[in-house]
Design a protein around this motif. Structure first.
Motif, PDB file in Angstrom:
ATOM      1  N   THR A  99     -23.913  90.385 100.628  1.00  0.00           N
ATOM      2  CA  THR A  99     -25.228  90.801 100.176  1.00  0.00           C
ATOM      3  C   THR A  99     -26.289  89.964 100.868  1.00  0.00           C
ATOM      4  N   ALA A 100     -27.427  90.562 101.033  1.00  0.00           N
ATOM      5  CA  ALA A 100     -28.529  89.839 101.668  1.00  0.00           C
ATOM      6  C   ALA A 100     -29.008  88.715 100.760  1.00  0.00           C
ATOM      7  N   SER A 101     -29.159  87.542 101.330  1.00  0.00           N
ATOM      8  CA  SER A 101     -29.577  86.385 100.547  1.00  0.00           C
ATOM      9  C   SER A 101     -31.086  86.381 100.350  1.00  0.00           C
ATOM     10  N   SER A 102     -31.488  86.105  99.109  1.00  0.00           N
ATOM     11  CA  SER A 102     -32.912  86.028  98.800  1.00  0.00           C
ATOM     12  C   SER A 102     -33.366  84.568  98.667  1.00  0.00           C
ATOM     13  N   GLU A 103     -32.553  83.625  99.212  1.00  0.00           N
ATOM     14  CA  GLU A 103     -32.892  82.210  99.130  1.00  0.00           C
ATOM     15  C   GLU A 103     -34.110  81.921  99.994  1.00  0.00           C
ATOM     16  N   GLY A 104     -35.035  81.178  99.422  1.00  0.00           N
ATOM     17  CA  GLY A 104     -36.237  80.814 100.156  1.00  0.00           C
ATOM     18  C   GLY A 104     -36.310  79.317 100.346  1.00  0.00           C
ATOM     19  N   ARG A 105     -36.707  78.885 101.551  1.00  0.00           N
ATOM     20  CA  ARG A 105     -36.826  77.473 101.878  1.00  0.00           C
ATOM     21  C   ARG A 105     -38.245  77.186 102.363  1.00  0.00           C
ATOM     22  N   MET A 106     -38.733  76.006 101.987  1.00  0.00           N
ATOM     23  CA  MET A 106     -40.066  75.591 102.397  1.00  0.00           C
ATOM     24  C   MET A 106     -40.029  74.107 102.730  1.00  0.00           C
ATOM     25  N   THR A 107     -40.562  73.743 103.875  1.00  0.00           N
ATOM     26  CA  THR A 107     -40.612  72.344 104.272  1.00  0.00           C
ATOM     27  C   THR A 107     -41.922  71.721 103.817  1.00  0.00           C
ATOM     28  N   ASN A 108     -41.823  70.459 103.408  1.00  0.00           N
ATOM     29  CA  ASN A 108     -42.980  69.682 102.951  1.00  0.00           C
ATOM     30  C   ASN A 108     -43.780  70.417 101.865  1.00  0.00           C
ATOM     31  N   PRO A 109     -43.108  70.823 100.775  1.00  0.00           N
ATOM     32  CA  PRO A 109     -43.840  71.507  99.707  1.00  0.00           C
ATOM     33  C   PRO A 109     -44.681  70.512  98.903  1.00  0.00           C
ATOM     34  N   ARG A 110     -45.610  71.049  98.137  1.00  0.00           N
ATOM     35  CA  ARG A 110     -46.480  70.227  97.286  1.00  0.00           C
ATOM     36  C   ARG A 110     -46.784  71.001  96.008  1.00  0.00           C
ATOM     37  N   PHE A 111     -46.490  70.367  94.872  1.00  0.00           N
ATOM     38  CA  PHE A 111     -46.770  70.948  93.557  1.00  0.00           C
ATOM     39  C   PHE A 111     -47.719  69.997  92.822  1.00  0.00           C
ATOM     40  N   THR A 112     -48.742  70.537  92.244  1.00  0.00           N
ATOM     41  CA  THR A 112     -49.729  69.723  91.530  1.00  0.00           C
ATOM     42  C   THR A 112     -49.894  70.232  90.106  1.00  0.00           C
ATOM     43  N   GLY A 113     -50.350  69.340  89.223  1.00  0.00           N
ATOM     44  CA  GLY A 113     -50.593  69.694  87.833  1.00  0.00           C
ATOM     45  C   GLY A 113     -51.231  68.546  87.084  1.00  0.00           C
ATOM     46  N   ARG A 114     -51.338  68.712  85.772  1.00  0.00           N
ATOM     47  CA  ARG A 114     -51.897  67.674  84.904  1.00  0.00           C
ATOM     48  C   ARG A 114     -51.069  67.584  83.635  1.00  0.00           C
ATOM     49  N   ASP A 115     -51.001  66.350  83.072  1.00  0.00           N
ATOM     50  CA  ASP A 115     -50.283  66.170  81.822  1.00  0.00           C
ATOM     51  C   ASP A 115     -51.218  66.451  80.652  1.00  0.00           C
ATOM     52  N   GLU A 116     -50.751  66.150  79.432  1.00  0.00           N
ATOM     53  CA  GLU A 116     -51.554  66.435  78.251  1.00  0.00           C
ATOM     54  C   GLU A 116     -52.833  65.610  78.204  1.00  0.00           C
ATOM     55  N   SER A 117     -52.826  64.465  78.882  1.00  0.00           N
ATOM     56  CA  SER A 117     -54.033  63.629  78.940  1.00  0.00           C
ATOM     57  C   SER A 117     -54.921  63.976  80.126  1.00  0.00           C
ATOM     58  N   LEU A 118     -54.604  65.097  80.785  1.00  0.00           N
ATOM     59  CA  LEU A 118     -55.345  65.575  81.956  1.00  0.00           C
ATOM     60  C   LEU A 118     -55.227  64.626  83.151  1.00  0.00           C
TER      61      LEU A 118
END
Length: 235
Positions: A74-93
């Motif tokens: 079956t065709a693979s739907s795996e995705g790869r990304m180099t140097n990813p970046r995820f950002t967010g904030r905690d409950e204290s912002l």
């Protein structure tokens, strides 16, 4: 007064239909050619449709005659990304940023879960910067705001404590870390070893559980109280 036609010139006089007979013949010829062209187009379209039908039938027959042994590919739907970046904030912002060498979305994995290779974390809750590798592998759960670290985990707090383990789960919403693998810790007060650990309240409280062994280091920089000299009593 009447004019008499000259005898012998009647044959040279044009007939009543002589002005449109050639045009009628030309129009009939054009119509015949147009009809023939339309018939030729129909034949071309029919031949093309028959050719497409034959090609589809051939592909279906060849597919049914192909090998049936083994697992289907079956065709693979795996995705790869180099140097990813995820950002967010905690409950204290308080903002945080997660980076890695590679991010992988595995086929069949839970929604919002990304596998990370050599993840890093830029977050005030933990000491260090975005260039410091926390572990060999990790999993970032975006819906739950958790970062699971595995293999050669190294964590540090701003208070000067460092921990080495094979597992750590960073709860980014709560400024909390839990670990279900043995941990070795060092800090200003000494060294400690335990089967499980938890860092609470942004590093203000650290809890160790299971076969806890600690070695405290005496603070030799504290001033030593001066000894009181014996008083002499007057005789």
């Amino acid at each position: 007064m009447s004019v008499t036609a000259t005898p012998g010139l009647e044959a040279l006089q044009p007939t009543h239909h002589g002005s449109w007979e050639p045009r009628r013949a030309l129009a009939l010829d054009v119509a015949r050619r147009r009809t023939a062209f339309v018939r030729w187009l129909r034949l071309v379209f029919m031949a093309g449709a028959i050719g497409i039908l034959i090609l589809l039938t051939f592909q279906l027959v060849m597919g049914s005659l192909g090998p049936t042994e083994g697992d289907p590919q079956t065709a693979s739907s795996e995705g790869r990304m180099t140097n990813p970046r995820f950002t967010g904030r905690d409950e204290s912002l308080t903002p945080y940023a997660i980076t890695a060498d590679v991010a992988i979305r595995r086929e069949g994995s839970a929604p919002g879960v990304t596998e990370l290779e050599r993840p890093r974390l830029d977050y005030d809750f933990l000491a260090g910067d975005s260039s410091r590798v926390l572990a060999e592998t990790g999993f970032y759960d975006l819906p739950n705001r958790t970062l699971d670290l595995h293999s050669s985990v190294n964590l540090s707090t701003p208070e000067g404590y460092s921990f080495a383990s094979n597992h750590a789960r960073i709860h980014l919403r709560e400024e909390r870390v839990t670990g279900e693998e043995p941990v070795q810790g060092t800090g200003p007060m000494g060294t400690i070893r335990a089967d499980r650990y938890e860092i609470r309240d942004g590093g203000d409280h650290i809890v160790f559980e299971g076969n806890v062994r600690a070695r405290l280091i005496q603070d030799r920089t504290a001033p030593v109280p001066a000894e009181t000299a014996p008083r002499e009593e007057n005789q």
